[in-house]
Write an enzyme that holds these catalytic residues in place. Structure first.
Site, mmCIF file in Angstrom:
data_model
loop_
_atom_site.group_PDB
_atom_site.id
_atom_site.type_symbol
_atom_site.label_atom_id
_atom_site.label_comp_id
_atom_site.label_asym_id
_atom_site.label_seq_id
_atom_site.Cartn_x
_atom_site.Cartn_y
_atom_site.Cartn_z
ATOM 1 C CG ASP A 26 -2.045 0.987 1.121
ATOM 2 O OD1 ASP A 26 -2.346 1.435 -0.007
ATOM 3 O OD2 ASP A 26 -2.629 1.326 2.166
ATOM 4 N N GLY A 29 -0.042 5.437 -4.418
ATOM 5 C CA GLY A 29 -0.637 6.713 -4.823
ATOM 6 C C GLY A 29 -0.008 7.873 -4.071
ATOM 7 N NE ARG A 30 -1.374 6.756 1.210
ATOM 8 C CZ ARG A 30 -1.462 5.861 2.193
ATOM 9 N NH1 ARG A 30 -1.200 6.229 3.432
ATOM 10 N NH2 ARG A 30 -1.793 4.627 1.928
ATOM 11 N NE ARG A 39 -4.506 7.035 -6.967
ATOM 12 C CZ ARG A 39 -4.340 6.603 -5.705
ATOM 13 N NH1 ARG A 39 -4.064 7.458 -4.753
ATOM 14 N NH2 ARG A 39 -4.476 5.320 -5.424
ATOM 15 C CB THR A 72 -13.389 -7.566 -4.190
ATOM 16 O OG1 THR A 72 -13.212 -7.495 -2.765
ATOM 17 C CG2 THR A 72 -13.075 -8.977 -4.648
ATOM 18 C CG ASN A 74 -8.038 -1.864 -4.961
ATOM 19 O OD1 ASN A 74 -7.146 -2.688 -4.793
ATOM 20 N ND2 ASN A 74 -8.233 -0.887 -4.085
HETATM 21 C C1 IPE Z 1 -5.440 -2.578 -0.031
HETATM 22 O O1 IPE Z 1 -5.107 -1.246 -0.182
HETATM 23 C C2 IPE Z 1 -5.453 -3.261 -1.368
HETATM 24 C C3 IPE Z 1 -4.175 -3.445 -2.032
HETATM 25 C C4 IPE Z 1 -3.018 -3.089 -1.569
HETATM 26 C C5 IPE Z 1 -4.234 -4.082 -3.303
HETATM 27 P P1 IPE Z 1 -6.208 -0.110 -0.353
HETATM 28 O O2 IPE Z 1 -5.452 1.145 -0.568
HETATM 29 O O3 IPE Z 1 -7.180 -0.491 -1.396
HETATM 30 O O4 IPE Z 1 -6.934 -0.126 1.057
HETATM 31 P P2 IPE Z 1 -7.774 1.008 1.785
HETATM 32 O O5 IPE Z 1 -8.801 1.496 0.818
HETATM 33 O O6 IPE Z 1 -6.827 2.098 2.160
HETATM 34 O O7 IPE Z 1 -8.348 0.337 2.989
HETATM 35 C C1 IPE Z 2 -1.659 0.244 -3.310
HETATM 36 O O1 IPE Z 2 -1.395 1.604 -3.348
HETATM 37 C C2 IPE Z 2 -1.906 -0.343 -4.664
HETATM 38 C C3 IPE Z 2 -3.295 -0.741 -4.919
HETATM 39 C C4 IPE Z 2 -4.274 -0.679 -4.064
HETATM 40 C C5 IPE Z 2 -3.577 -1.242 -6.242
HETATM 41 P P1 IPE Z 2 -2.563 2.675 -3.361
HETATM 42 O O2 IPE Z 2 -2.927 2.966 -4.779
HETATM 43 O O3 IPE Z 2 -3.681 2.239 -2.494
HETATM 44 O O4 IPE Z 2 -1.831 3.918 -2.736
HETATM 45 P P2 IPE Z 2 -2.449 4.948 -1.700
HETATM 46 O O5 IPE Z 2 -2.935 4.161 -0.535
HETATM 47 O O6 IPE Z 2 -3.556 5.654 -2.418
HETATM 48 O O7 IPE Z 2 -1.308 5.839 -1.362
HETATM 49 MG MG MG Z 3 -4.031 2.454 -0.522
#
Ligand code: IPE
Ligand code: IPE
Ligand code: MG
Length: 246
Positions: A26, A29-30, A39, A72, A74
């Site tokens: 995780d 994006g940040r 992102r 599921t 995402n």
């Molecule tokens: C969990 O991360 C899913 C994956 C890393 C694939 P998310 O970014 O989707 O989780 P939330 O929304 O912060 O709980």
């Molecule tokens: C995890 O990184 C990757 C997926 C969930 C596919 P994020 O895309 O959730 O990154 P943040 O949490 O928005 O920073």
């Molecule tokens: Mg995330």
């Protein structure tokens, strides 16, 4: 998070390496936003983190590594990001599976193979599974279109479809109907990016896993962070409901 963020392989007790480590990758994006990038650039940068973690897992002798690549939930993300993730994961499999194969890594996937997952990606998954099915060094499981609740629902559906009597259903029955019945329960679950939640990852399987959370954003994650998580795991006492002891 009180423990140091990084460790060396030499810091680990090689006799007590977790058999199965699961990672919530995780913070992509940040990571990207902080650098003024899109992102999706963060997802692309996550590839290096994943392959360094795989190398680290191989060095440490971890037998099962499971990574959460797409949940599921995402699908709620903007169409462009979802589309990018589908294409990116497909290209990643094409570009990197030979290398994984050479390293003796067996690839598996857990998640729903529903209509939303592009056919091409499903094909690449099947090809990767087939190419690597006899490898023995480590199993890399990619959780894709995966949800812990969906997995339990799918297990229950199968059990009901098989006509199993209600009083014959035990925890073993459920475990045998999960997406990969051979997968041992994770000993350790690591989540990056400073979020303290499970986000529907391996709900059944994580019942007694040790959880380690780190502030590192996934694209910055390297094997030294994995080793630090293993080190923290080695400092914990697992009791499984018992009273523990020395
Ligand atoms: C969990 O991360 C899913 C994956 C890393 C694939 P998310 O970014 O989707 O989780 P939330 O929304 O912060 O709980
Ligand atoms: C995890 O990184 C990757 C997926 C969930 C596919 P994020 O895309 O959730 O990154 P943040 O949490 O928005 O920073
Ligand atoms: Mg995330």
């Amino acid at each position: 998070m009180s423990a140091p963020d990084t460790a060396r392989l030499a810091d680990l007790d090689l006799e007590r390496i977790p058999t199965h480590v699961a990672c919530v990758m995780d913070g992509n994006g940040r990571w990207a936003t902080r650098q003024g990038l899109k992102r999706t650039d963060g997802h692309a940068a996550g590839e290096e983190a994943l392959f360094d973690a795989v190398e680290g897992a191989l060095e440490a002798g971890i037998k099962w590594l499971t990574v959460y690549a797409f949940s599921t939930e995402n699908w709620k993300r903007p169409t462009d990001e979802v589309r990018f993730l589908m294409k990116f994961n497909e290209s990643l499999l094409v570009r990197r599976r030979d290398e994984l194969h050479e390293r003796g890594v067996r690839m598996r996937f857990v998640g729903r193979r529903d209509w939303r997952v592009p056919k091409r990606l499903l094909r690449r998954m099947d090809e990767s599974i087939e190419l690597t099915e006899n490898n023995k060094v480590m199993t890399l499981t990619i959780a894709f279109n995966y949800g812990g609740r969906a997995e339990i629902v799918d297990a229950v559906r199968e059990i009901v479809a098989e006509g199993t009597a209600a009083n014959k259903i035990t925890e073993k029955t459920i475990a045998k109907h999960l997406y990969d019945p051979e997968m041992p329960e994770p000993d350790l679950m690591v989540r990056t990016s400073g979020e303290f939640r499970i986000s529907n990852f391996l709900l059944w399987e994580l019942a007694y896993s040790e959880l380690v959370f780190t502030d590192v954003l996934w694209p910055d994650f390297r094997r030294e962070h994995l080793f630090a998580a293993v080190q923290e795991f080695q400092d914990r006492e697992r009791r499984f409901g018992d009273i523990g002891g020395d």
